[in-house]
Scaffold this motif. Structure first.
Motif, PDB file in Angstrom:
ATOM      1  N   PRO A   1       0.807  -1.231   0.000  1.00 45.57           N
ATOM      2  CA  PRO A   1       0.000   0.000   0.000  1.00 45.57           C
ATOM      3  C   PRO A   1       0.838   1.278   0.000  1.00 45.57           C
ATOM      4  O   PRO A   1       0.548   2.216  -0.754  1.00 45.57           O
ATOM      5  CB  PRO A   1      -0.835  -0.140   1.285  1.00 45.57           C
ATOM      6  CG  PRO A   1      -0.918  -1.607   1.521  1.00 45.57           C
ATOM      7  CD  PRO A   1       0.404  -2.151   1.092  1.00 45.57           C
ATOM      8  N   GLU A   2       1.887   1.317   0.823  1.00 44.27           N
ATOM      9  CA  GLU A   2       2.740   2.506   0.859  1.00 44.27           C
ATOM     10  C   GLU A   2       3.475   2.699  -0.460  1.00 44.27           C
ATOM     11  O   GLU A   2       3.572   3.812  -0.983  1.00 44.27           O
ATOM     12  CB  GLU A   2       3.753   2.388   2.007  1.00 44.27           C
ATOM     13  CG  GLU A   2       3.164   2.555   3.387  1.00 44.27           C
ATOM     14  CD  GLU A   2       2.729   3.996   3.641  1.00 44.27           C
ATOM     15  OE1 GLU A   2       3.407   4.909   3.164  1.00 44.27           O
ATOM     16  OE2 GLU A   2       1.689   4.187   4.292  1.00 44.27           O
ATOM     17  N   ALA A   3       4.012   1.605  -1.009  1.00 43.95           N
ATOM     18  CA  ALA A   3       4.802   1.707  -2.234  1.00 43.95           C
ATOM     19  C   ALA A   3       3.954   2.204  -3.397  1.00 43.95           C
ATOM     20  O   ALA A   3       4.353   3.117  -4.134  1.00 43.95           O
ATOM     21  CB  ALA A   3       5.420   0.353  -2.568  1.00 43.95           C
ATOM     22  N   TYR A   4       2.769   1.641  -3.580  1.00 44.80           N
ATOM     23  CA  TYR A   4       1.948   2.001  -4.733  1.00 44.80           C
ATOM     24  C   TYR A   4       1.223   3.329  -4.526  1.00 44.80           C
ATOM     25  O   TYR A   4       0.816   3.971  -5.499  1.00 44.80           O
ATOM     26  CB  TYR A   4       0.937   0.900  -5.035  1.00 44.80           C
ATOM     27  CG  TYR A   4       1.553  -0.350  -5.624  1.00 44.80           C
ATOM     28  CD1 TYR A   4       2.933  -0.506  -5.706  1.00 44.80           C
ATOM     29  CD2 TYR A   4       0.774  -1.394  -6.094  1.00 44.80           C
ATOM     30  CE1 TYR A   4       3.514  -1.648  -6.239  1.00 44.80           C
ATOM     31  CE2 TYR A   4       1.342  -2.544  -6.641  1.00 44.80           C
ATOM     32  CZ  TYR A   4       2.710  -2.666  -6.700  1.00 44.80           C
ATOM     33  OH  TYR A   4       3.281  -3.800  -7.237  1.00 44.80           O
ATOM     34  N   THR A   5       1.044   3.749  -3.274  1.00 41.32           N
ATOM     35  CA  THR A   5       0.431   5.048  -3.002  1.00 41.32           C
ATOM     36  C   THR A   5       1.389   6.190  -3.307  1.00 41.32           C
ATOM     37  O   THR A   5       0.999   7.216  -3.868  1.00 41.32           O
ATOM     38  CB  THR A   5      -0.019   5.138  -1.530  1.00 41.32           C
ATOM     39  OG1 THR A   5      -1.010   4.141  -1.280  1.00 41.32           O
ATOM     40  CG2 THR A   5      -0.616   6.504  -1.210  1.00 41.32           C
ATOM     41  N   HIS A   6       2.674   6.015  -2.966  1.00 43.30           N
ATOM     42  CA  HIS A   6       3.637   7.111  -3.083  1.00 43.30           C
ATOM     43  C   HIS A   6       4.450   7.077  -4.367  1.00 43.30           C
ATOM     44  O   HIS A   6       5.116   8.062  -4.696  1.00 43.30           O
ATOM     45  CB  HIS A   6       4.573   7.102  -1.874  1.00 43.30           C
ATOM     46  CG  HIS A   6       3.889   7.401  -0.584  1.00 43.30           C
ATOM     47  ND1 HIS A   6       3.422   8.658  -0.270  1.00 43.30           N
ATOM     48  CD2 HIS A   6       3.567   6.607   0.481  1.00 43.30           C
ATOM     49  CE1 HIS A   6       2.850   8.635   0.926  1.00 43.30           C
ATOM     50  NE2 HIS A   6       2.923   7.404   1.398  1.00 43.30           N
ATOM     51  N   ALA A   7       4.453   5.962  -5.090  1.00 40.84           N
ATOM     52  CA  ALA A   7       5.161   5.908  -6.366  1.00 40.84           C
ATOM     53  C   ALA A   7       4.419   6.758  -7.403  1.00 40.84           C
ATOM     54  O   ALA A   7       3.213   6.995  -7.279  1.00 40.84           O
ATOM     55  CB  ALA A   7       5.265   4.467  -6.858  1.00 40.84           C
ATOM     56  N   PRO A   8       5.104   7.249  -8.440  1.00 41.62           N
ATOM     57  CA  PRO A   8       4.388   7.929  -9.524  1.00 41.62           C
ATOM     58  C   PRO A   8       3.314   7.013 -10.098  1.00 41.62           C
ATOM     59  O   PRO A   8       3.534   5.802 -10.237  1.00 41.62           O
ATOM     60  CB  PRO A   8       5.499   8.205 -10.552  1.00 41.62           C
ATOM     61  CG  PRO A   8       6.761   8.226  -9.758  1.00 41.62           C
ATOM     62  CD  PRO A   8       6.561   7.227  -8.656  1.00 41.62           C
ATOM     63  N   PRO A   9       2.132   7.541 -10.426  1.00 44.45           N
ATOM     64  CA  PRO A   9       1.032   6.682 -10.901  1.00 44.45           C
ATOM     65  C   PRO A   9       1.392   5.797 -12.083  1.00 44.45           C
ATOM     66  O   PRO A   9       0.890   4.676 -12.181  1.00 44.45           O
ATOM     67  CB  PRO A   9      -0.056   7.698 -11.263  1.00 44.45           C
ATOM     68  CG  PRO A   9       0.198   8.843 -10.349  1.00 44.45           C
ATOM     69  CD  PRO A   9       1.686   8.930 -10.220  1.00 44.45           C
ATOM     70  N   VAL A  10       2.250   6.279 -12.998  1.00 46.64           N
ATOM     71  CA  VAL A  10       2.625   5.436 -14.129  1.00 46.64           C
ATOM     72  C   VAL A  10       3.431   4.233 -13.657  1.00 46.64           C
ATOM     73  O   VAL A  10       3.308   3.126 -14.203  1.00 46.64           O
ATOM     74  CB  VAL A  10       3.402   6.251 -15.187  1.00 46.64           C
ATOM     75  CG1 VAL A  10       4.727   6.757 -14.638  1.00 46.64           C
ATOM     76  CG2 VAL A  10       3.628   5.423 -16.447  1.00 46.64           C
ATOM     77  N   VAL A  11       4.244   4.419 -12.614  1.00 45.04           N
ATOM     78  CA  VAL A  11       5.016   3.310 -12.042  1.00 45.04           C
ATOM     79  C   VAL A  11       4.087   2.340 -11.325  1.00 45.04           C
ATOM     80  O   VAL A  11       4.199   1.119 -11.481  1.00 45.04           O
ATOM     81  CB  VAL A  11       6.090   3.847 -11.079  1.00 45.04           C
ATOM     82  CG1 VAL A  11       6.815   2.702 -10.373  1.00 45.04           C
ATOM     83  CG2 VAL A  11       7.091   4.714 -11.838  1.00 45.04           C
ATOM     84  N   SER A  12       3.151   2.875 -10.541  1.00 45.90           N
ATOM     85  CA  SER A  12       2.184   2.020  -9.853  1.00 45.90           C
ATOM     86  C   SER A  12       1.354   1.223 -10.851  1.00 45.90           C
ATOM     87  O   SER A  12       1.008   0.065 -10.609  1.00 45.90           O
ATOM     88  CB  SER A  12       1.261   2.871  -8.967  1.00 45.90           C
ATOM     89  OG  SER A  12       2.001   3.557  -7.978  1.00 45.90           O
TER      90      SER A  12
END
Length: 506
Positions: free
Chosen positions: A240-251
């Motif tokens: 949750p933390e990784a995909y919330t704070h990563a740039p949306p294209v990366v997520s």
């Protein structure tokens, strides 16, 4: 002209070459925009190559040995229909998502180098026929993910990167240890060669004659390594933390592909090396899958942030894919279909959610393409016909019903988890949707970039089309699954090309 059998190793290594080239060109004074253009060219070339690999692997197993060295010295790339379909999915997602990067992140040469490294790692994992090379490509993927998650340059992104780095290093260490054990018990790291020893068609070359029994420990370790990468509970805490704070294209890329590739690895090592998943591993996957659905549901109920809700839906879908894998061979077509649908839906949620979060509120009032696409994405996750994820869940439900007599516990867990997960997803999205629609600000009145609107519409329409044409999709998926279940063909093709010296040196 290069043969198609050369493409599987050439594509990931060429991407790695481009990843190192971009910073070098920048250091030589080349304009920054050149990095973006070269990265786009590289992803399009990788897509073309993966498409050719898929076409060729649909009729035969492709084998290429690096340097022509025989096993156990040489490294082989072995691609059947199953791995080719995963490779095509990976390359297609990178080809369409790379151009939208400037909307969300400073697109410097280091970002694109990491992006190409991420694609190279994922493609290398699905194309390789060597356990140690699979470990190397997993490390290429993991290190690239570290860089990409931190690209937002916020405190939350750096904290999430550290957490993911710890999980990734532990998972990588476990996989490396498993590779060492495989070499110890079999004397080889070539998947086809190890499978031949397990099946008895090749003599043992390791430290034990009981290869079929001894191989179970390293396969079990690989399973847990990949469960950590796929965020299966209780190893979900990093996502949750990784995909919330990563740039949306990366997520979008990570959520759409990383979990599916992790389950691909589990399926590959068990169905090719061992000829199937043992019942106790199926039971473990079912229990962990059901637990993951429950944990994801709790996270959805507790979350108030749109991107965090999106992150927990990734964990939810990982639970469903684990449940599909627990159904045995009959669950493999569901796993593949679910991975494809998942890869098309998650970019919608993260791209629209990331854009809306940046503008805070009201974005869906002013852009019908974003609003319509986002709603279709939500309907997919909740499981409303005729969306692709609904059809995949329906097929999983049917497989669970058929398995009640022979695989009762995993089937019962699946039958309970499917409706629970869908209801929790619905409640989670209902809490975060109103501000995106009802509130308006000056920033929200600005028109979103055209490519972003076109891209999310493409994913949304594709998810509907995949659902409507699900029978045709299943025909292609079933064909790819059959190619993996035909392990004797894989073994024969791998050994034919890897047990003889192709070139003599000196």
């Amino acid at each position: 002209m290069l043969g198609v059998d050369l493409y599987p190793p050439l594509i990931p290594y060429a991407l790695i070459g481009f990843a190192f080239l971009l910073p070098l060109l920048r250091a030589l004074g080349v304009k920054r925009s050149v990095s973006r253009d070269l990265a786009l060219i590289a992803t399009l070339a990788a897509f073309y190559g993966s498409l050719e690999v898929y076409r060729a692997a649909s009729s035969s197993v492709l084998v290429y040995t690096i340097g022509g060295f025989p096993i156990p010295v040489g490294i082989a790339y072995v691609v059947d229909g199953f791995s080719a379909l995963f490779g095509l999915l990976i390359a297609s997602l990178f080809a369409v998502l790379t151009p939208v990067s400037p909307v969300f992140v400073e697109d410097n040469e280091y970002f694109y180098s990491a992006l190409l490294g991420l694609e190279a790692g994922l493609l290398g994992v699905v194309y390789t026929g060597d356990v140690f090379n699979m470990f190397v490509m997993l490390e290429v993927f993991t290190i690239s993910a570290f860089v990409l998650i931190s690209a937002s340059k916020t405190r939350g992104a750096y904290r999430a990167t550290i957490t993911y780095a710890i999980v990734g290093m532990v998972a990588g260490t476990l996989f490396f240890f498993a590779a060492v054990l495989i070499y110890y018990v079999s004397g080889s790291l070539n998947i086809g060669h190890v499978a031949a020893m397990v099946s008895g068609t090749a003599p043992p070359a390791g430290r034990t004659s009981q290869v079929q029994l001894a191989i179970l420990l390293p396969l079990f370790i690989i399973t847990w390594s990949m469960l950590a990468e796929s965020a299966i509970s209780p190893l979900h805490f990093w996502l949750p933390e990784a995909y919330t704070h990563a740039p949306p294209v990366v997520s979008s890329l990570l959520s759409g592909l990383a979990e599916g590739v992790a389950f691909y690895v589990i399926a590959r090592v068990y169905y090719t090396i061992y000829s199937g998943i043992p019942p106790y591993i199926q039971l473990m996957l079912a229990i962990l899958g059901g637990l993951t659905v429950g944990v994801a549901g709790a996270g959805l109920l507790a979350s108030r942030d749109l991107l965090r809700v999106a992150g927990y839906t990734v964990i939810l879908d990982s639970g469903f894919m684990a449940l599909a894998l627990s159904m045995g061979a009959r669950g493999l077509p569901v796993l593949m279909a679910y991975a494809i649908a998942h890869a098309f839906v998650k970019p919608i949620i993260f791209l629209v959610g990331g854009y809306a979060t940046r503008l805070r509120v009201g974005v869906l009032r002013k852009s019908w393409p974003l609003a319509a696409s986002f709603m279709i994405g939500v309907l997919n996750i909740v499981g409303v016909p005729p969306t692709a994820l609904f059809m995949a869940k329906l097929q999983l439900y049917q497989v669970a019903l058929e398995s009640l007599g022979s695989n009762s516990v995993p089937a019962l867990i699946t039958l309970v988890s499917l409706p629970v997960g869908s209801v929790m997803a619905l409640i989670g999205f209902m809490k975060v949707l109103p501000p995106l629609v009802t509130t308006e600000t000056r920033e929200a009145a600005e028109k979103p970039p055209r490519y972003l609107m076109a891209l999310v519409l493409y994913f949304a329409l594709a998810s509907l089309l995949l659902g409507i044409l699900y029978n045709q999709v299943q025909a292609a998926v079933s064909s790819s699954v059959e190619s993996m279940l035909n392990r004797l063909s894989y073994i024969g093709s791998a050994l034919e090309k890897t047990t003889e010296v192709v070139y003599s040196y000196g």
